[in-house]
Design a protein around this motif. Structure first.
Motif, PDB file in Angstrom:
ATOM      1  N   ALA A   1      44.101 -27.171  75.860  1.00  7.75           N
ATOM      2  CA  ALA A   1      45.496 -27.606  75.989  1.00  7.75           C
ATOM      3  C   ALA A   1      45.552 -29.086  76.342  1.00  7.75           C
ATOM      4  O   ALA A   1      46.268 -29.498  77.250  1.00  7.75           O
ATOM      5  N   VAL A   2      44.782 -29.902  75.607  1.00  2.00           N
ATOM      6  CA  VAL A   2      44.812 -31.350  75.818  1.00  2.00           C
ATOM      7  C   VAL A   2      45.900 -31.950  74.929  1.00  2.00           C
ATOM      8  O   VAL A   2      46.467 -31.259  74.083  1.00  2.00           O
ATOM      9  N   PRO A   3      46.247 -33.237  75.095  1.00  2.00           N
ATOM     10  CA  PRO A   3      47.337 -33.824  74.313  1.00  2.00           C
ATOM     11  C   PRO A   3      47.167 -33.693  72.802  1.00  2.00           C
ATOM     12  O   PRO A   3      46.051 -33.541  72.290  1.00  2.00           O
ATOM     13  N   GLU A   4      48.293 -33.751  72.105  1.00  2.12           N
ATOM     14  CA  GLU A   4      48.360 -33.475  70.671  1.00  2.12           C
ATOM     15  C   GLU A   4      47.806 -34.641  69.853  1.00  2.12           C
ATOM     16  O   GLU A   4      48.533 -35.376  69.181  1.00  2.12           O
ATOM     17  N   ASP A   5      46.496 -34.796  69.903  1.00  2.00           N
ATOM     18  CA  ASP A   5      45.790 -35.829  69.159  1.00  2.00           C
ATOM     19  C   ASP A   5      44.592 -35.162  68.495  1.00  2.00           C
ATOM     20  O   ASP A   5      43.739 -34.591  69.179  1.00  2.00           O
ATOM     21  N   ALA A   6      44.514 -35.232  67.166  1.00  2.00           N
ATOM     22  CA  ALA A   6      43.497 -34.475  66.434  1.00  2.00           C
ATOM     23  C   ALA A   6      42.081 -34.858  66.849  1.00  2.00           C
ATOM     24  O   ALA A   6      41.223 -33.987  67.041  1.00  2.00           O
ATOM     25  N   GLY A   7      41.815 -36.159  66.988  1.00  2.00           N
ATOM     26  CA  GLY A   7      40.477 -36.599  67.369  1.00  2.00           C
ATOM     27  C   GLY A   7      40.101 -36.139  68.758  1.00  2.00           C
ATOM     28  O   GLY A   7      38.972 -35.674  68.999  1.00  2.00           O
ATOM     29  N   LEU A   8      41.046 -36.257  69.686  1.00  2.60           N
ATOM     30  CA  LEU A   8      40.803 -35.826  71.070  1.00  2.60           C
ATOM     31  C   LEU A   8      40.545 -34.324  71.126  1.00  2.60           C
ATOM     32  O   LEU A   8      39.607 -33.860  71.791  1.00  2.60           O
ATOM     33  N   LYS A   9      41.372 -33.545  70.410  1.00  2.87           N
ATOM     34  CA  LYS A   9      41.198 -32.100  70.422  1.00  2.87           C
ATOM     35  C   LYS A   9      39.873 -31.683  69.787  1.00  2.87           C
ATOM     36  O   LYS A   9      39.165 -30.812  70.312  1.00  2.87           O
ATOM     37  N   ALA A  10      39.526 -32.289  68.665  1.00  6.93           N
ATOM     38  CA  ALA A  10      38.282 -31.928  67.981  1.00  6.93           C
ATOM     39  C   ALA A  10      37.072 -32.181  68.877  1.00  6.93           C
ATOM     40  O   ALA A  10      36.165 -31.345  68.975  1.00  6.93           O
ATOM     41  N   ALA A  11      37.060 -33.326  69.539  1.00  7.69           N
ATOM     42  CA  ALA A  11      35.940 -33.652  70.434  1.00  7.69           C
ATOM     43  C   ALA A  11      35.894 -32.693  71.619  1.00  7.69           C
ATOM     44  O   ALA A  11      34.821 -32.231  72.020  1.00  7.69           O
ATOM     45  N   ALA A  12      37.056 -32.384  72.176  1.00 11.17           N
ATOM     46  CA  ALA A  12      37.116 -31.482  73.327  1.00 11.17           C
ATOM     47  C   ALA A  12      36.649 -30.079  72.948  1.00 11.17           C
ATOM     48  O   ALA A  12      35.889 -29.435  73.680  1.00 11.17           O
ATOM     49  N   LEU A  13      37.081 -29.597  71.789  1.00 13.69           N
ATOM     50  CA  LEU A  13      36.703 -28.252  71.352  1.00 13.69           C
ATOM     51  C   LEU A  13      35.195 -28.145  71.119  1.00 13.69           C
ATOM     52  O   LEU A  13      34.573 -27.146  71.489  1.00 13.69           O
ATOM     53  N   ALA A  14      34.612 -29.166  70.509  1.00 14.73           N
ATOM     54  CA  ALA A  14      33.162 -29.150  70.275  1.00 14.73           C
ATOM     55  C   ALA A  14      32.413 -29.144  71.604  1.00 14.73           C
ATOM     56  O   ALA A  14      31.395 -28.449  71.751  1.00 14.73           O
TER      57      ALA A  14
ATOM     58  N   GLU B   1      52.728 -18.069  68.972  1.00 16.28           N
ATOM     59  CA  GLU B   1      52.405 -18.153  67.555  1.00 16.28           C
ATOM     60  C   GLU B   1      50.881 -18.101  67.404  1.00 16.28           C
ATOM     61  O   GLU B   1      50.167 -18.932  67.951  1.00 16.28           O
ATOM     62  N   VAL B   2      50.395 -17.090  66.698  1.00 16.40           N
ATOM     63  CA  VAL B   2      48.963 -16.937  66.439  1.00 16.40           C
ATOM     64  C   VAL B   2      48.676 -17.557  65.079  1.00 16.40           C
ATOM     65  O   VAL B   2      49.176 -17.078  64.053  1.00 16.40           O
ATOM     66  N   VAL B   3      47.893 -18.629  65.074  1.00 17.08           N
ATOM     67  CA  VAL B   3      47.662 -19.400  63.850  1.00 17.08           C
ATOM     68  C   VAL B   3      46.270 -19.094  63.313  1.00 17.08           C
ATOM     69  O   VAL B   3      45.260 -19.347  63.983  1.00 17.08           O
ATOM     70  N   VAL B   4      46.222 -18.559  62.110  1.00 16.75           N
ATOM     71  CA  VAL B   4      44.973 -18.109  61.504  1.00 16.75           C
ATOM     72  C   VAL B   4      44.426 -19.212  60.592  1.00 16.75           C
ATOM     73  O   VAL B   4      45.049 -19.559  59.583  1.00 16.75           O
ATOM     74  N   ALA B   5      43.279 -19.756  60.968  1.00 16.70           N
ATOM     75  CA  ALA B   5      42.635 -20.796  60.170  1.00 16.70           C
ATOM     76  C   ALA B   5      41.869 -20.165  59.007  1.00 16.70           C
ATOM     77  O   ALA B   5      41.729 -18.942  58.906  1.00 16.70           O
ATOM     78  N   GLU B   6      41.345 -21.006  58.125  1.00 20.11           N
ATOM     79  CA  GLU B   6      40.683 -20.524  56.920  1.00 20.11           C
ATOM     80  C   GLU B   6      39.502 -19.607  57.225  1.00 20.11           C
ATOM     81  O   GLU B   6      39.238 -18.652  56.503  1.00 20.11           O
ATOM     82  N   ARG B   7      38.778 -19.893  58.326  1.00 21.71           N
ATOM     83  CA  ARG B   7      37.564 -19.128  58.613  1.00 21.71           C
ATOM     84  C   ARG B   7      37.688 -18.269  59.878  1.00 21.71           C
ATOM     85  O   ARG B   7      36.700 -17.756  60.376  1.00 21.71           O
TER      86      ARG B   7
ATOM     87  N   LEU C   1      40.596 -28.623  62.771  1.00 23.97           N
ATOM     88  CA  LEU C   1      39.926 -28.629  64.064  1.00 23.97           C
ATOM     89  C   LEU C   1      38.688 -27.733  64.050  1.00 23.97           C
ATOM     90  O   LEU C   1      37.707 -27.999  64.745  1.00 23.97           O
ATOM     91  N   ALA C   2      38.721 -26.675  63.240  1.00 29.81           N
ATOM     92  CA  ALA C   2      37.586 -25.747  63.161  1.00 29.81           C
ATOM     93  C   ALA C   2      36.401 -26.352  62.425  1.00 29.81           C
ATOM     94  O   ALA C   2      35.269 -25.874  62.577  1.00 29.81           O
ATOM     95  N   ALA C   3      36.646 -27.403  61.643  1.00 28.89           N
ATOM     96  CA  ALA C   3      35.582 -27.962  60.795  1.00 28.89           C
ATOM     97  C   ALA C   3      34.379 -28.444  61.601  1.00 28.89           C
ATOM     98  O   ALA C   3      33.244 -28.422  61.112  1.00 28.89           O
ATOM     99  N   GLY C   4      34.606 -28.886  62.841  1.00 33.15           N
ATOM    100  CA  GLY C   4      33.510 -29.387  63.657  1.00 33.15           C
ATOM    101  C   GLY C   4      32.873 -28.344  64.552  1.00 33.15           C
ATOM    102  O   GLY C   4      32.039 -28.687  65.400  1.00 33.15           O
ATOM    103  N   LEU C   5      33.241 -27.069  64.372  1.00 26.48           N
ATOM    104  CA  LEU C   5      32.733 -26.012  65.248  1.00 26.48           C
ATOM    105  C   LEU C   5      31.605 -25.228  64.590  1.00 26.48           C
ATOM    106  O   LEU C   5      31.594 -25.029  63.369  1.00 26.48           O
ATOM    107  N   ALA C   6      30.704 -24.735  65.414  1.00 26.45           N
ATOM    108  CA  ALA C   6      29.582 -23.935  64.919  1.00 26.45           C
ATOM    109  C   ALA C   6      29.981 -22.502  64.645  1.00 26.45           C
ATOM    110  O   ALA C   6      29.365 -21.822  63.817  1.00 26.45           O
ATOM    111  N   ARG C   7      31.024 -22.012  65.335  1.00 27.68           N
ATOM    112  CA  ARG C   7      31.440 -20.619  65.195  1.00 27.68           C
ATOM    113  C   ARG C   7      32.945 -20.540  64.897  1.00 27.68           C
ATOM    114  O   ARG C   7      33.736 -20.028  65.715  1.00 27.68           O
ATOM    115  N   PRO C   8      33.365 -21.031  63.737  1.00 25.57           N
ATOM    116  CA  PRO C   8      34.803 -21.058  63.418  1.00 25.57           C
ATOM    117  C   PRO C   8      35.427 -19.678  63.318  1.00 25.57           C
ATOM    118  O   PRO C   8      36.643 -19.536  63.441  1.00 25.57           O
TER     119      PRO C   8
END
Length: 304
Positions: free
Chosen positions: A111-124, A174-180, A148-155
């Motif tokens: 639940a970090v600020p709405e910034d794609a780069g920040l979220k991607a780094a935090a999630l990894a 809202e439950v958001v279903v990504a491609e993987r 955001l899932a693209a940088g994860l090992a277990r999407p």
């Protein structure tokens, strides 16, 4: 002593509780970021019997997160929304500045600020610390969950959980279903939402999902009407509240959400969906002037 027992001891979490764990809920939940939304998410899981750890960037931010969660729990007790004492809930709550404290969590919600780069780094960074079987979720209101899932090992264990502000009072997630995203992950998310006493709306990952896309579209048109002098903010909001039974109008809702947040979402939707989501100049001007809504005391309304 196993890792969960060690971390419980280190964080001061109590294993037993007077509040039973709601059926279907993860026993231990992590939240990355303890701002307004993160604190609300922590509150939701705490009041349903889970152990919760909020991780923040530094000790000062962690202390702020603790204060927000404590105040939220106390407010729920005063309203009679939950029973017992504050201690019944807060004995299962901890804050930290170390991602390693997510190691024993069954689910971590970013639940970090709405910034794609920040979220991607935090999630990894979170994924590197959690169990290979733990679920990971992002609380984003508009960003691409598949991106955001693209940088994860277990999407397959990752999805979007879009909570609404204020989380304790909102009845929607809202439950958001990504491609993987795996089917088992979606099924688990449905159980979590039900256990939290809320309703799940399951959507495919698309710009703005369902709620933000519709909500922002209405809000942007309301802003254009103010800009064009069609009606005042109050009268536009009253038209939606009295005519369409919205609990609050689109402009007051924008003030509550934050004009800067709404601008960020609008910019993203503009870049992905085109001209119909172009932010009106009045929104850009207010953000530039620091008129961000309730949190700054002024937006489309004046707030005490």
């Amino acid at each position: 002593m196993n890792i969960e027992q060690a971390l419980n001891e280190a964080l001061g979490l109590k294993t037993g509780s007077n509040v039973p764990l709601a059926e279907g809920l993860p026993a231990t939940v992590g939240v990355l970021g303890g701002g307004r939304m993160g604190a609300g998410i922590a509150h939701g899981f705490l009041t349903r019997g889970a152990k919760v750890v909020v991780v923040e960037r530094d000790a000062e931010a962690a202390q702020g997160a603790r204060g927000r969660v404590e105040s939220s729990v106390e407010a729920s007790l005063e309203r009679g929304a939950v029973a017992g004492t504050a201690g019944d809930y807060l004995e299962r709550f901890a804050t930290s500045t170390d991602y390693a404290d997510f190691a024993f969590c069954d689910l971590v919600v970013e639940a970090v600020p709405e910034d794609a780069g920040l979220k991607a780094a935090a999630l990894a960074a979170v994924e590197a610390q959690i169990s290979p079987h733990a679920f990971l979720a992002t609380n984003t209101s508009s960003l691409s969950v598949s991106g955001l899932a693209a940088g994860l090992a277990r999407p397959e264990l990752f999805l979007g959980l879009h909570f609404f502000n204020p989380v304790p009072a909102s009845t929607l997630i809202e439950v958001v279903v990504a491609e993987r995203t795996g089917e088992d992950t979606v099924a688990a998310a449905r159980r979590w939402v039900e256990a939290l006493g809320k309703t799940a709306v399951v959507v495919r990952d698309a710009p703005g999902f369902a709620s933000s896309r519709l909500g922002v579209a209405i809000a942007l048109e309301a802003m254009r009407m103010v800009e064009e002098g069609v009606a005042s903010a109050e009268d536009i909001d009253n038209a939606m509240v009295l005519g369409y039974k919205h609990p609050t109008g689109p402009l007051k809702t924008t003030d509550i959400v934050g004009l800067d947040v709404r601008l960020g979402i609008a910019e993203y939707l503009y870049s992905t969906l085109g001209e119909r989501f172009a932010p009106p100049q009045i929104l850009r001007d207010k953000v530039a002037n620091g008129e961000l809504g309730r949190k700054t005391g002024r937006g489309f309304y004046d707030w005490p």
